[in-house]
Design an enzyme around this catalytic site. Structure first.
Site, mmCIF file in Angstrom:
data_model
loop_
_atom_site.group_PDB
_atom_site.id
_atom_site.type_symbol
_atom_site.label_atom_id
_atom_site.label_comp_id
_atom_site.label_asym_id
_atom_site.label_seq_id
_atom_site.Cartn_x
_atom_site.Cartn_y
_atom_site.Cartn_z
ATOM 1 N N ASP A 188 0.843 -1.202 0.000
ATOM 2 C CA ASP A 188 0.000 0.000 0.000
ATOM 3 C C ASP A 188 0.878 1.251 0.000
ATOM 4 O O ASP A 188 0.381 2.371 -0.119
ATOM 5 C CB ASP A 188 -1.008 -0.008 1.156
ATOM 6 C CG ASP A 188 -0.353 0.028 2.530
ATOM 7 O OD1 ASP A 188 0.896 -0.048 2.612
ATOM 8 O OD2 ASP A 188 -1.095 0.119 3.525
ATOM 9 N N SER A 189 2.213 1.056 0.069
ATOM 10 C CA SER A 189 3.137 2.171 -0.154
ATOM 11 C C SER A 189 2.967 2.742 -1.557
ATOM 12 O O SER A 189 3.489 3.820 -1.854
ATOM 13 C CB SER A 189 4.592 1.721 0.067
ATOM 14 O OG SER A 189 4.866 0.550 -0.675
ATOM 15 N N LYS B 189 -0.683 -9.738 2.552
ATOM 16 C CA LYS B 189 -0.025 -9.253 3.775
ATOM 17 C C LYS B 189 -0.985 -8.304 4.480
ATOM 18 O O LYS B 189 -1.711 -7.560 3.805
ATOM 19 C CB LYS B 189 1.274 -8.511 3.435
ATOM 20 C CG LYS B 189 1.905 -7.818 4.634
ATOM 21 C CD LYS B 189 3.210 -7.126 4.308
ATOM 22 C CE LYS B 189 3.069 -5.718 3.818
ATOM 23 N NZ LYS B 189 2.390 -4.775 4.743
ATOM 24 N N GLU C 59 -1.115 -5.513 8.022
ATOM 25 C CA GLU C 59 -0.430 -4.915 9.169
ATOM 26 C C GLU C 59 -1.103 -5.509 10.399
ATOM 27 O O GLU C 59 -2.307 -5.329 10.614
ATOM 28 C CB GLU C 59 -0.504 -3.389 9.086
ATOM 29 C CG GLU C 59 0.353 -2.897 7.941
ATOM 30 C CD GLU C 59 0.474 -1.387 7.835
ATOM 31 O OE1 GLU C 59 0.161 -0.657 8.794
ATOM 32 O OE2 GLU C 59 0.903 -0.930 6.762
ATOM 33 N N GLU D 113 9.194 -4.329 10.388
ATOM 34 C CA GLU D 113 9.552 -3.010 9.868
ATOM 35 C C GLU D 113 10.062 -2.080 10.970
ATOM 36 O O GLU D 113 9.394 -1.879 11.995
ATOM 37 C CB GLU D 113 8.340 -2.368 9.158
ATOM 38 C CG GLU D 113 8.697 -1.010 8.548
ATOM 39 C CD GLU D 113 7.608 -0.381 7.709
ATOM 40 O OE1 GLU D 113 6.507 -0.948 7.601
ATOM 41 O OE2 GLU D 113 7.864 0.713 7.158
HETATM 42 O O1 KIV Z 1 3.418 -1.189 1.783
HETATM 43 C C1 KIV Z 1 4.623 -1.493 1.831
HETATM 44 O O2 KIV Z 1 5.399 -1.273 0.885
HETATM 45 C C2 KIV Z 1 5.126 -2.123 3.032
HETATM 46 C C3 KIV Z 1 6.617 -2.050 3.266
HETATM 47 C C4 KIV Z 1 6.952 -2.004 4.681
HETATM 48 C C5 KIV Z 1 7.359 -3.143 2.585
HETATM 49 O O3 KIV Z 1 4.396 -2.651 3.791
#
Ligand code: KIV
Length: 270
Positions: A43-44, A112, A114, A181
């Site tokens: 989501d970056s 993935k 958080e 992270e």
């Molecule tokens: O969204 C992202 O790019 C991440 C980074 C910490 C790899 O979660």
């Protein structure tokens, strides 16, 4: 071609896993050709590509679209789609459906999230439904409104203990790997030693199973690189130089040159 099972059982300290983000087809192809083990469509994408100030506005549809671009260009790497803010916290059934779309519609092999106490049961249900999960602990950019900043986490024992407990709980729930992270290297080492699934560190020191970075930090695109990242190229300068050269050529009339166009041999159109 690493599968989730290959990553889960990875146990070779002499061959650290590699992990980069990508958000579009040409970048994914370059990352894949280089032999990187895992590509995260993070989501970056919100801050790095879409012009948002944070990751919070990123939508499920945006991640689906970028993940599709990445999977279409990837032959070998394992592609992981990030679950955006508010796509998995409220209703577990919605979360499972959304995660399923990442695999079914966009072709990702895993998701993935958080992670926190609220994602342990969810991880179990996702895995039971055939959706492999990477858990993400330490700095959690989606929680920026709660934490107030994006600085290093787990510098005190209570937060380090919490990360360790959450790491164990997500392993027990079936996560195939853990992303750590921006935490101190000794905390990352402790967590890595305490669990059997691999840990990917991003700003977490050398004693992890693999190293992750955000592709724009690696390539030097944008105007800010986090303190833990290493910039390996200066693509931003290359872009600017290319665009300036184009501007000069157009202004001076040297583009287009004769080999950039044709004349049709049509009577009356000379
Ligand atoms: O969204 C992202 O790019 C991440 C980074 C910490 C790899 O979660």
């Amino acid at each position: 071609m690493p599968t989730v099972a290959d990553i889960r059982s990875h146990d070779d300290a002499d061959r650290p896993l590699t992990f980069l983000t990508a958000y579009d087809a040409p970048t994914a192809a370059a990352v894949d050709d280089a032999g990187v083990d895992m590509i995260l469509v993070g989501d970056s994408v919100g801050n790095t590509m879409l012009g948002y100030d944070s990751t919070l506005p990123v939508t499920v549809e945006e991640i689906l679209s970028h993940t599709g671009a990445v999977t279409r260009a990837t032959e070998d790497a394992l592609v992981i789609a990030d679950m955006p803010f508010m796509s998995y916290g409220a209703d577990p059934n919605d979360a499972i459906e959304t995660a399923g779309r990442m695999l079914k519609e966009a072709g990702a092999q895993a998701v993935k999230h958080e992670s926190g106490p609220n994602t342990i049961e969810l991880t179990k249900r996702l895995v039971q439904n055939g959706i492999p999960v990477m858990a993400h602990l330490g700095l959690s950019p989606q929680k920026v409104n709660e934490t107030g900043d994006l600085t290093r986490r787990a510098t005190e024992s209570d937060e380090a203990d919490e990360i360790l407990e959450l790491a164990k709980a997500h392993e027990a729930a079936g996560a195939f790997a853990l992303l750590l992270e921006h935490i101190p290297a000794n905390v990352a080492k402790h967590v890595t030693d305490a669990i059997d699934i691999p840990t990917i560190g991003i700003g977490a020191g050398p004693k992890v199973s693999g190293q992750g970075l955000i592709i724009t930090d690696v390539l030097g695109v944008g105007d800010w690189v986090p303190p833990f990242a290493k910039q390996y190229a200066d693509v931003q300068s290359e872009m600017e130089a290319g665009i300036e050269a184009y501007m000069e050529d157009v202004k001076s009339g040297s583009f287009p040159a004769e080999d950039h166009y044709v004349q049709a041999e049509i009577d009356g159109w000379e």
